[in-house]
Design a protein around this motif. Structure first.
Motif, PDB file in Angstrom:
ATOM      1  N   TYR B  32      57.966 -17.094 -44.561  1.00 15.55           N
ATOM      2  CA  TYR B  32      59.167 -17.668 -43.960  1.00 15.55           C
ATOM      3  C   TYR B  32      59.726 -16.550 -43.076  1.00 15.55           C
ATOM      4  O   TYR B  32      60.103 -15.490 -43.581  1.00 15.55           O
ATOM      5  N   PHE B  34      62.096 -15.022 -39.687  1.00 16.62           N
ATOM      6  CA  PHE B  34      63.395 -15.183 -39.049  1.00 16.62           C
ATOM      7  C   PHE B  34      63.569 -14.133 -37.947  1.00 16.62           C
ATOM      8  O   PHE B  34      63.017 -13.036 -38.026  1.00 16.62           O
ATOM      9  N   TYR B  36      67.000 -12.393 -35.966  1.00 18.87           N
ATOM     10  CA  TYR B  36      68.441 -12.243 -35.863  1.00 18.87           C
ATOM     11  C   TYR B  36      68.755 -11.323 -34.684  1.00 18.87           C
ATOM     12  O   TYR B  36      67.952 -10.442 -34.343  1.00 18.87           O
ATOM     13  N   LYS B  49      64.001 -19.621 -36.901  1.00 18.24           N
ATOM     14  CA  LYS B  49      63.194 -19.414 -38.101  1.00 18.24           C
ATOM     15  C   LYS B  49      61.898 -20.199 -37.995  1.00 18.24           C
ATOM     16  O   LYS B  49      61.825 -21.221 -37.295  1.00 18.24           O
ATOM     17  N   PHE B  90      66.432  -8.140 -34.808  1.00 13.80           N
ATOM     18  CA  PHE B  90      65.779  -7.891 -36.085  1.00 13.80           C
ATOM     19  C   PHE B  90      64.883  -9.069 -36.456  1.00 13.80           C
ATOM     20  O   PHE B  90      65.303 -10.224 -36.404  1.00 13.80           O
ATOM     21  N   ARG B  94      61.100 -13.657 -45.611  1.00 11.84           N
ATOM     22  CA  ARG B  94      61.665 -13.964 -46.910  1.00 11.84           C
ATOM     23  C   ARG B  94      60.850 -13.268 -47.995  1.00 11.84           C
ATOM     24  O   ARG B  94      59.630 -13.328 -47.998  1.00 11.84           O
ATOM     25  N   TYR B 100      63.937 -14.519 -55.985  1.00 14.10           N
ATOM     26  CA  TYR B 100      65.197 -14.487 -55.245  1.00 14.10           C
ATOM     27  C   TYR B 100      64.954 -14.671 -53.760  1.00 14.10           C
ATOM     28  O   TYR B 100      63.921 -14.323 -53.235  1.00 14.10           O
ATOM     29  N   ASN B 101      65.947 -15.196 -53.092  1.00 11.44           N
ATOM     30  CA  ASN B 101      65.833 -15.523 -51.686  1.00 11.44           C
ATOM     31  C   ASN B 101      66.287 -14.360 -50.828  1.00 11.44           C
ATOM     32  O   ASN B 101      67.166 -14.489 -49.980  1.00 11.44           O
ATOM     33  N   LYS B 102      65.701 -13.189 -51.024  1.00 12.93           N
ATOM     34  CA  LYS B 102      66.066 -12.030 -50.235  1.00 12.93           C
ATOM     35  C   LYS B 102      65.275 -12.004 -48.947  1.00 12.93           C
ATOM     36  O   LYS B 102      64.201 -12.567 -48.842  1.00 12.93           O
ATOM     37  N   LEU B 103      65.817 -11.309 -47.968  1.00 14.14           N
ATOM     38  CA  LEU B 103      65.120 -11.066 -46.719  1.00 14.14           C
ATOM     39  C   LEU B 103      64.746  -9.594 -46.611  1.00 14.14           C
ATOM     40  O   LEU B 103      65.532  -8.719 -46.978  1.00 14.14           O
ATOM     41  N   PHE B 105      63.977  -6.920 -43.757  1.00 13.76           N
ATOM     42  CA  PHE B 105      64.195  -6.778 -42.318  1.00 13.76           C
ATOM     43  C   PHE B 105      63.319  -5.679 -41.737  1.00 13.76           C
ATOM     44  O   PHE B 105      63.045  -4.660 -42.380  1.00 13.76           O
ATOM     45  N   GLY B 106      62.917  -5.879 -40.483  1.00 11.64           N
ATOM     46  CA  GLY B 106      62.318  -4.804 -39.730  1.00 11.64           C
ATOM     47  C   GLY B 106      63.390  -3.811 -39.326  1.00 11.64           C
ATOM     48  O   GLY B 106      64.582  -4.028 -39.540  1.00 11.64           O
TER      49      GLY B 106
END
Lengths: 116, 115
Positions: B32, B34, B36, B49, B90, B94, B100-103, B105-106
């Motif tokens: 998943y 994304f 930002y 997304k 960024f 997921r 847990y639904n954490k992300l 990030f680069g």
């Protein structure tokens, strides 16, 4: 509608003092996250709250950091005995219902913490 | 372990030219993904997304991203850059570990669009 809000927007504190950062998520959002963004760095996950489940504290960098979420809404991130390396922007984000087709996080404007 | 890489610290583009901001990922299972954007002194804003379906996803402000499973990439694109697109971008994936639904990030890519 109202987005995620954070207060204060800026905080300057002396080394060794305690600070509290506040996050108001979007109304009805069940999940809340705290991240830290240091100058020139990406986002570092700190802690995650989901409903009444035990929070995921795996990202907290030391025992000086703690957070709570009262009533499933407002959250407070507390940093005790602040150090200069704690200087960063602290971001809060929320999701309506994780896993129910809602995956994108909505971020607040952040609190810029400077420890002198 | 799951991870996201943004190989470019900064991308410079002339206004009106197409832009690409690169992102590669490493996950177990279906990703998943994304994008930002962060404008100066602002929080992160969701752009788009990819969960499933068409590999080309369209998002806010004329941005789109192409999911490429074989290359494990999710590059952000826009046909014609605007000076106002200058910001920090960024990519995130997921994190499925622990339920847990954490992300994750680069490190971010700074886009500079010159007039």
């Amino acid at each position: 509608g109202a987005g995620v809000s954070q207060s204060p927007s800026n905080k300057v504190t002396e080394k060794g003092k305690d600070v509290e950062l506040r996050c108001d998520p979007i109304s009805g959002h069940t999940a809340l996250y705290w991240y830290r963004q240091s100058l020139g760095q990406g986002l570092e996950f700190l802690i995650y709250f989901q409903g009444n489940s035990a929070p995921d504290k795996s990202g907290l960098p030391s025992d000086r950091f703690s957070a709570e979420r009262t009533g499933g809404s407002v959250s407070t991130l507390t940093i005790q005995r602040t150090q200069q390396e704690d200087s960063a922007v602290y971001l809060c984000a929320s999701i309506l219902q994780p896993g129910q087709g809602q995956y994108e996080q909505y971020f607040g404007p952040g609190t810029r913490l400077t420890v002198t | 372990a799951q991870s996201v890489a943004q190989p470019e610290d900064q991308v410079n583009v002339a206004e009106g030219n197409p832009l690409t901001v690169k992102c590669t990922y490493s996950v177990s299972g279906n990703p998943y993904l994304f994008w930002y954007v962060q404008y100066p002194n602002r929080g992160l804003q969701f752009l788009l997304k990819y969960i499933t379906g068409d590999n080309l996803v369209k998002g806010s402000y004329g941005f789109e991203a192409e999911f490429n499973k074989s290359q494990t990439s999710f590059h952000l694109k826009k046909p014609s850059a605007l000076v106002s697109d200058s910001a920090l971008y960024f990519c995130a994936v997921r994190n499925l570990s622990g339920g847990y639904n954490k992300l994750i990030f680069g490190a971010g890519t700074r886009l500079a669009v010159h007039p």
